[in-house]
Structure formats: C-alpha cells, structure tokens
Design an enzyme around this catalytic site. Structure first.
Site, mmCIF file in Angstrom:
data_model
loop_
_atom_site.group_PDB
_atom_site.id
_atom_site.type_symbol
_atom_site.label_atom_id
_atom_site.label_comp_id
_atom_site.label_asym_id
_atom_site.label_seq_id
_atom_site.Cartn_x
_atom_site.Cartn_y
_atom_site.Cartn_z
ATOM 1 N N LYS A 78 0.842 -1.199 0.000
ATOM 2 C CA LYS A 78 0.000 0.000 0.000
ATOM 3 C C LYS A 78 0.877 1.248 0.000
ATOM 4 O O LYS A 78 1.929 1.283 0.656
ATOM 5 C CB LYS A 78 -0.912 -0.023 1.232
ATOM 6 C CG LYS A 78 -1.925 1.111 1.300
ATOM 7 C CD LYS A 78 -2.834 0.957 2.527
ATOM 8 C CE LYS A 78 -3.836 2.105 2.621
ATOM 9 N NZ LYS A 78 -4.746 1.961 3.780
ATOM 10 N N SER A 158 -9.756 2.522 3.029
ATOM 11 C CA SER A 158 -8.840 3.204 2.144
ATOM 12 C C SER A 158 -7.920 2.266 1.375
ATOM 13 O O SER A 158 -7.283 2.676 0.402
ATOM 14 C CB SER A 158 -7.975 4.168 2.966
ATOM 15 O OG SER A 158 -7.168 3.443 3.901
ATOM 16 N N SER A 182 -10.353 0.064 7.327
ATOM 17 C CA SER A 182 -9.783 0.184 5.973
ATOM 18 C C SER A 182 -9.098 -1.065 5.434
ATOM 19 O O SER A 182 -8.642 -1.077 4.297
ATOM 20 C CB SER A 182 -8.803 1.365 5.916
ATOM 21 O OG SER A 182 -9.505 2.574 5.990
#
Length: 494
Positions: A78, A158, A182
C-alpha cells in the site's frame, strides 16, 4: 501449474519448496497480470526491476534451504508504507516526488523474509475514505461487477488498491492499513480475507500517519491461512515505535486446527440495526449456524456504547489527523506551491496545503483543528476520549465473561457504485459502525468472505477477537471459512 498469479501464498510457498516453480516465474506471472490490468488502477508505482532482482535473490535463498515462509512470494505494498527509493505518496499530491531514504518496519520485515515487492498500491488520500475516491491517482476499481452491469464499483477504502489487486490476482497478497475499517471493509467488498491485528502488534514506524492511536497495518490475502502466514512476517517488536508491543510473535499458521469446539462466540444485540438489509441479516444468521455446526457455543451479548462509536471516532481521528498532517508544509519534502513575489512563509504554508491536500483531507483537518481548539477541547475531544474508554470497557466486560470471539457483519451491503451518492444516512452510518469499534478498542478483527448478494457480489462476516490472541481469532476464522466454502472469483473484464 496453470496461471501462477492465481496461487495463494501457502500454495505458492509449497510449490517453491518442492521446486515446481521459481520465484522469478511467479513474479513474471504477476507482472504480466499487472500490465494487463490498467483499467483497475490498482498499482500506481510499478517496480518490475526491483521485483525481478528480489525474486532471483529469493530463488538462491530457497535453494540454499534457508528460507522463511514468505520467501519468493510476490506481493503489493500500500502506498502508505514508506519504501526506500520508491515513491511513497500516501495517495496525495502533497507528497509528490517523495522518495524515502528508509524502509518502513513492516515492509522491511517482509523484504527481510524474502518477499518480492511488485509495486505500490492505490489508496484513499492519507487513508481518509471508504471508497478509494479521494486518491490523487484516481479511483481504484473493484474487479467485481453486478451481474452484466458495466457500472464501475468501489473496492472499498482506504486500502482499495490492495483489495482490488488481490481479488484480481495481480499479486498473491498485499499490505493494508486499518484506522476505522480500511482493511476489513475493502476485503469484504472484494471477496478476500483481511485482518487488522491488535493495536501495537505491527510497528507503525515508516507508515504515513493518519490517526496514530487508531492506525494498524495488516495483511490482505486470498485465504485465512495466507493471512496467518503473512501476519507473522509483518509483526515484530520495534523500539522505533513507542506503541509497539514487546511480545513474542507466535506461529499463527500452526494454530490453524479448525477445532473451535466449546468456544464461546458473542452475538452483539447492538449490531442488529434498523435499516439493515435482509441479505446482511441472512448472512449473519448463516454465519452463526456455521460456527454452531463447528461446535462453538453462541451467546447473546451487549456492547451498550456501540451507538456512540461513530461520532466519537469522527472527533478523535480528525483531531489526530490535524496534528499529524501539520508536518506537510512544503519546507523539507514533497510538493511546494509556486510563490508570488513578496509571499512569506505563511503564504507558502497556505498555498502548498491548498494545492497539495484534497477536499476530504482538508475537511478532516479543519474538523480536527476545530475540536482541538481552545473552548471546544473539553466539549468534543475529551468527551470523545471518555466515550472511547467506555467502548473499550464494553469489550473487556464481554471477554471477562468468557467470550472468545464476537461475530458481526463486516459491511451493511455489498460494494456500491463509484460516484453513487448515498443519500440515506442510516446506510452511511451502518457502513462504518461494524468496523470502527474495533479500532477504538484496539482489538484484532478479521473479515472473511462468506456469501454473495442477489447480484453475485461478495459479502463478508467479521470476527472480533481478544487482544493479542490473533492466533485464536484466525483459527475461528479458519473454521468459518471452511464452512462458508466461498470460492467465487470475479469474471475478467479488464
């Protein structure tokens, strides 16, 4: 062996050890899948040269017989994790051009274990969002579709890029972070597994901060076994993070027996809410039946302060964000606005932040600054902290009664369309409330795919565990996964 990028971590590890495949072959299969999947916008910084170099080194290590479980396995990282010499933007314009001179502890642990980094993954800006629509890179797209409908769906947020990449077999697994859901919400939206460990189990050092008392890294994988393998590699005590727990990291995979006979599973009354769709209620009922079939005892429990979790979260998280994001000023790194003659340092701050931060980040920073300001600190921030303590005590009281894990829905619906305005406040409320309490209390939580809705989209169930007992939680999830038998995959359209 078929399409190598479709393997999970456990299958690929076993194939590597058996000599049936090499890490270079696995890595090339994933890089090829990434090249074909531009429509998903999941990978935003590709690192093929680094990946191939790491894969070759991993093959040498495996041949020498000295290789941890993650060695040679290609994964995505990420964009919130700082990776040495590789752009790390947190999905924001304000960090444009930032190349860290260091590696985050979690990504460093994975690389030390021989994992192969394919590139950086899309995400909501500074991890603020639930649909991956606030990213400077544009929306990440869910590989799933509603039947024959071509409307683009959110992969959740997210960690939307991570979820999309794993679900579409662009990588074998990916890292995510979870501040209010998330990891778990995107996992549920894309039919994969995602675990948020206990706060302090994974180091936060080198991960761009959103809300420091809530953020926690975790793996996003194709199965519970894969989650156990990757989580063990990610965890460690880290003196550079004052909140990192100095506890031994167990062999989580070895704890996956599937035997949960006699375990007490709590069913919280407060999660049965007005407006919950029938599909979610049915899935939850099926989940209870699956665990009972595995020999667990189901117990009705109460978490009375659940209804206050969301408002308290939306005071604490923005407050911490406003403090953390004050460092982005255009002075030392990242984006700096062009200044007019006569502009001073105040104008530089203002223009840089106005250009660099997106609308959602600006909104949360302003809310956070407001609740921390003189005259409002006690009314908002301190009161929210007290509510958080009560939420934590709710869970402590339940676990003190001998409850081993808590079963809830992961999300109130399947993935929704990108750009769809959600006018129903009850739906928006439900979208976060299943996951936020877990962060407020610092507990481990896992989302497991358990079924599909009327349109064929995946739906997930969430299990919440006792602090530091991720192994036990993973084993309960393993038993649930076995009975749910979820094997659906998105049909390739990209």
């Amino acid at each position: 062996m078929g399409e190598l990028n479709k393997l999970g971590l456990a299958e690929a590890r076993d194939a590597l050890r058996a000599g049936d495949v090499t890490s270079v072959e696995l890595t090339d299969a994933c890089l090829g899948a990434i090249d074909e999947a531009g429509a998903l916008n999941a990978f935003v910084h590709n690192t093929p040269d680094i990946a191939r170099h790491q894969a070759a080194a991993a093959d040498t290590r495996i041949k020498a017989g000295d290789a941890p479980a993650m060695c040679g396995l290609p994964i995505g990282i990420k964009d919130l994790f700082c990776t040495k010499g590789v752009p790390s933007q947190a999905g924001s314009r304000i960090l444009e051009g930032f190349l860290p001179e260091y590696e985050s502890t979690v990504s460093g642990n994975l690389l030390d274990a021989g994992a192969v980094m394919l590139g950086k993954l899309n995400m909501d800006e500074f991890a603020m969002g639930s649909s991956n629509e606030t990213s400077v890179y544009g929306n990440a797209i869910n590989p799933w579709r509603r039947g024959n409908d071509e409307a683009a769906l959110t992969p959740g947020g997210s960690s939307g890029g991570s979820a999309s990449a794993v679900a579409a077999d662009l990588c074998l697994a990916a890292t995510g972070t979870d501040t209010g859901g998330s990891i778990r919400q995107p996992a549920a939206f894309t039919g994969i597994t995602g675990i948020k460990p206990t706060y302090g189990r994974c180091s936060r050092w080198g991960i761009v901060a959103f809300a420091s008392s809530l953020d926690q890294a975790g793996p996003m994988t194709k199965s519970v076994r894969d989650a156990a393998i990757m989580l063990e590699a990610m965890c460690s005590h880290d003196p550079k993070d004052s909140t990192s727990a100095d506890l031994p990291v167990p062999n989580f995979e070895a704890m996956l027996t599937g035997d949960i006979k006699g375990k007490k599973i709590g069913i919280p009354a407060e999660y049965r809410m007005d407006g919950m769709p029938d599909e979610i209620e049915t899935l939850w009922t099926q989940g209870r039946e699956m665990l009972a079939d595995a020999g667990a005892e189901l117990v009705d429990i109460s978490l009375p302060h659940t209804k206050y979790a969301l408002p308290a979260y939306y005071v604490i998280a923005p407050a911490e964000a406003s403090s953390n994001l004050a460092r982005y000023d255009g002075v030392r790194y990242g984006h700096r606005a062009k200044l007019d003659q006569g502009d001073g340092i105040t104008e530089m701050y203002e223009k840089t932040r106005a250009e660099g931060f997106g609308a959602e980040v600006q909104r949360r920073v302003m809310i956070g600054t407001y609740v921390l300001s003189a005259g409002f600190y006690d009314a908002y921030y301190n009161r929210a902290r007290k509510v958080r303590t009560l939420i934590k005590k709710d869970f402590e009281d339940v676990f003190a009664q001998g409850i081993d894990a808590i079963l809830t829905p992961a999300t109130p619906s399947a993935a929704f369309g990108l750009g769809e305005a959600w006018d129903d406040p009850v739906q928006m409320y439900l979208n976060d409330v299943f996951t936020v309490t877990v962060n407020m209390a610092g507990l481990p939580g896992i989302a497991v795919p358990a079924g599909t809705d009327a349109n064929g989209l995946p739906l997930g169930l969430q299990l919440i565990g006792r602090p530091w007992e991720e192994g036990d939680l993973l084993n309960t999830a393993y038993a649930l996964e076995a009975r749910a038998g979820f094997v659906a995959k998105p049909q390739k359209w990209w």
